[in-house]
Design a protein around this motif. Structure first.
Motif, PDB file in Angstrom:
ATOM      1  N   PHE A   1       0.807  -1.220   0.000  1.00  0.00           N
ATOM      2  CA  PHE A   1       0.000   0.000   0.000  1.00  0.00           C
ATOM      3  C   PHE A   1       0.845   1.277   0.000  1.00  0.00           C
ATOM      4  CE2 PHE A   1      -2.915  -3.109   1.990  1.00  0.00           C
ATOM      5  CZ  PHE A   1      -3.920  -3.056   1.044  1.00  0.00           C
ATOM      6  N   GLU A   2       1.900   1.316   0.795  1.00  0.00           N
ATOM      7  CA  GLU A   2       2.701   2.533   0.895  1.00  0.00           C
ATOM      8  C   GLU A   2       3.356   2.929  -0.435  1.00  0.00           C
ATOM      9  OE1 GLU A   2       6.401   4.308   3.487  1.00  0.00           O
ATOM     10  OE2 GLU A   2       5.240   2.643   4.303  1.00  0.00           O
ATOM     11  N   PRO A   3       4.014   1.985  -1.146  1.00  0.00           N
ATOM     12  CA  PRO A   3       4.551   2.364  -2.460  1.00  0.00           C
ATOM     13  C   PRO A   3       3.467   2.772  -3.459  1.00  0.00           C
ATOM     14  CG  PRO A   3       5.566   0.332  -1.710  1.00  0.00           C
ATOM     15  CD  PRO A   3       4.472   0.663  -0.757  1.00  0.00           C
ATOM     16  N   LEU A   4       2.297   2.152  -3.377  1.00  0.00           N
ATOM     17  CA  LEU A   4       1.190   2.549  -4.255  1.00  0.00           C
ATOM     18  C   LEU A   4       0.746   3.979  -3.969  1.00  0.00           C
ATOM     19  CD1 LEU A   4      -1.061  -0.634  -4.371  1.00  0.00           C
ATOM     20  CD2 LEU A   4       0.191   0.382  -6.263  1.00  0.00           C
ATOM     21  N   ALA A   5       0.682   4.318  -2.684  1.00  0.00           N
ATOM     22  CA  ALA A   5       0.289   5.673  -2.304  1.00  0.00           C
ATOM     23  C   ALA A   5       1.280   6.702  -2.852  1.00  0.00           C
ATOM     24  CB  ALA A   5       0.190   5.772  -0.786  1.00  0.00           C
ATOM     25  N   GLU A   6       2.563   6.384  -2.769  1.00  0.00           N
ATOM     26  CA  GLU A   6       3.581   7.295  -3.296  1.00  0.00           C
ATOM     27  C   GLU A   6       3.501   7.377  -4.821  1.00  0.00           C
ATOM     28  OE1 GLU A   6       7.343   5.964  -1.828  1.00  0.00           O
ATOM     29  OE2 GLU A   6       6.768   6.294   0.259  1.00  0.00           O
ATOM     30  N   GLU A   7       3.310   6.237  -5.464  1.00  0.00           N
ATOM     31  CA  GLU A   7       3.254   6.202  -6.930  1.00  0.00           C
ATOM     32  C   GLU A   7       2.091   7.020  -7.484  1.00  0.00           C
ATOM     33  OE1 GLU A   7       2.512   2.881 -10.428  1.00  0.00           O
ATOM     34  OE2 GLU A   7       3.364   2.210  -8.532  1.00  0.00           O
TER      35      GLU A   7
ATOM     36  N   SER B   1      -3.083   9.286  -0.347  1.00  0.00           N
ATOM     37  CA  SER B   1      -2.754   8.750   0.971  1.00  0.00           C
ATOM     38  C   SER B   1      -2.855   7.220   0.982  1.00  0.00           C
ATOM     39  CB  SER B   1      -3.689   9.331   2.039  1.00  0.00           C
ATOM     40  OG  SER B   1      -4.992   8.804   1.898  1.00  0.00           O
ATOM     41  N   GLU B   2      -2.091   6.625   1.883  1.00  0.00           N
ATOM     42  CA  GLU B   2      -2.126   5.172   2.025  1.00  0.00           C
ATOM     43  C   GLU B   2      -3.519   4.702   2.450  1.00  0.00           C
ATOM     44  OE1 GLU B   2       0.021   1.701   4.700  1.00  0.00           O
ATOM     45  OE2 GLU B   2       0.961   3.678   4.557  1.00  0.00           O
ATOM     46  N   ARG B   3      -4.156   5.487   3.283  1.00  0.00           N
ATOM     47  CA  ARG B   3      -5.510   5.157   3.745  1.00  0.00           C
ATOM     48  C   ARG B   3      -6.493   5.103   2.571  1.00  0.00           C
ATOM     49  NH1 ARG B   3      -8.688   8.621   8.359  1.00  0.00           N
ATOM     50  NH2 ARG B   3     -10.490   7.266   8.516  1.00  0.00           N
ATOM     51  N   TYR B   4      -6.356   6.053   1.629  1.00  0.00           N
ATOM     52  CA  TYR B   4      -7.238   6.084   0.468  1.00  0.00           C
ATOM     53  C   TYR B   4      -6.954   4.907  -0.472  1.00  0.00           C
ATOM     54  CZ  TYR B   4     -10.292   8.097  -3.061  1.00  0.00           C
ATOM     55  OH  TYR B   4     -11.300   8.295  -3.955  1.00  0.00           O
ATOM     56  N   VAL B   5      -5.684   4.522  -0.599  1.00  0.00           N
ATOM     57  CA  VAL B   5      -5.333   3.346  -1.404  1.00  0.00           C
ATOM     58  C   VAL B   5      -5.990   2.106  -0.808  1.00  0.00           C
ATOM     59  CG1 VAL B   5      -3.458   1.815  -2.109  1.00  0.00           C
ATOM     60  CG2 VAL B   5      -3.172   4.271  -2.300  1.00  0.00           C
ATOM     61  N   ARG B   6      -5.910   1.960   0.503  1.00  0.00           N
ATOM     62  CA  ARG B   6      -6.548   0.811   1.171  1.00  0.00           C
ATOM     63  C   ARG B   6      -8.050   0.794   0.921  1.00  0.00           C
ATOM     64  NH1 ARG B   6      -3.433  -1.905   5.038  1.00  0.00           N
ATOM     65  NH2 ARG B   6      -1.443  -0.882   5.452  1.00  0.00           N
ATOM     66  N   LYS B   7      -8.674   1.960   0.959  1.00  0.00           N
ATOM     67  CA  LYS B   7     -10.111   2.063   0.721  1.00  0.00           C
ATOM     68  C   LYS B   7     -10.461   1.648  -0.707  1.00  0.00           C
ATOM     69  CE  LYS B   7     -13.849   5.423   0.981  1.00  0.00           C
ATOM     70  NZ  LYS B   7     -14.200   6.811   1.270  1.00  0.00           N
ATOM     71  N   ILE B   8      -9.678   2.120  -1.680  1.00  0.00           N
ATOM     72  CA  ILE B   8      -9.896   1.767  -3.087  1.00  0.00           C
ATOM     73  C   ILE B   8      -9.746   0.266  -3.287  1.00  0.00           C
ATOM     74  CG2 ILE B   8      -8.899   1.954  -5.406  1.00  0.00           C
ATOM     75  CD1 ILE B   8      -8.231   4.897  -4.690  1.00  0.00           C
ATOM     76  N   VAL B   9      -8.694  -0.308  -2.717  1.00  0.00           N
ATOM     77  CA  VAL B   9      -8.433  -1.741  -2.878  1.00  0.00           C
ATOM     78  C   VAL B   9      -9.538  -2.567  -2.218  1.00  0.00           C
ATOM     79  CG1 VAL B   9      -6.868  -3.619  -2.252  1.00  0.00           C
ATOM     80  CG2 VAL B   9      -5.946  -1.487  -3.174  1.00  0.00           C
ATOM     81  N   ALA B  10      -9.935  -2.205  -1.011  1.00  0.00           N
ATOM     82  CA  ALA B  10     -10.971  -2.968  -0.305  1.00  0.00           C
ATOM     83  C   ALA B  10     -12.290  -2.952  -1.073  1.00  0.00           C
ATOM     84  CB  ALA B  10     -11.169  -2.400   1.095  1.00  0.00           C
ATOM     85  N   LYS B  11     -12.675  -1.776  -1.564  1.00  0.00           N
ATOM     86  CA  LYS B  11     -13.940  -1.640  -2.305  1.00  0.00           C
ATOM     87  C   LYS B  11     -13.923  -2.490  -3.577  1.00  0.00           C
ATOM     88  CE  LYS B  11     -14.435   1.803  -5.000  1.00  0.00           C
ATOM     89  NZ  LYS B  11     -14.579   3.097  -5.657  1.00  0.00           N
TER      90      LYS B  11
END
Length: 95
Positions: free
Chosen positions: A40-46, A50-60
């Motif tokens: 998640f962290e490298p995805l957020a940087e890429e 935010s890492e939190r938003y990446v997690r939300k996108i992935v979970a959904k």
């Protein structure tokens, strides 16, 4: 919820992402997460979110993808349904 994608080939995951995930950025995030196994962290940087938003996108989107894993592919080119008992409508899809 944690989903297990180990038994699913990458081309099937790619097909499901292309078909069911809306938005170019969300599709790119899901491909990088599920096919390339990026954390998640490298995805957020890429993607500069935010890492939190990446997690939300992935979970959904994982939930959406997991619902359609057992669907047959590709769908029929022509589907017929009758929303009204006396009318038959034909829908032509291009896939």
């Amino acid at each position: 919820m944690k989903y297990n994608y180990d038994d699913i080939p990458n081309d099937r995951i790619f097909f499901l992402i292309e078909k069911w995930v809306h938005g170019e950025r969300d599709r790119a995030i899901m491909k990088r997460r599920l096919i390339d196994c990026i954390c998640f962290e490298p995805l957020a940087e890429e993607f500069d979110i935010s890492e939190r938003y990446v997690r939300k996108i992935v979970a959904k989107n994982e939930e959406i993808i997991y619902k359609h894993i057992d669907d047959k592919e590709p769908r029929a080119a022509c589907a017929v349904y009758a929303p009204h008992p006396y009318r038959i409508h034909a829908v032509i899809t291009t896939e």
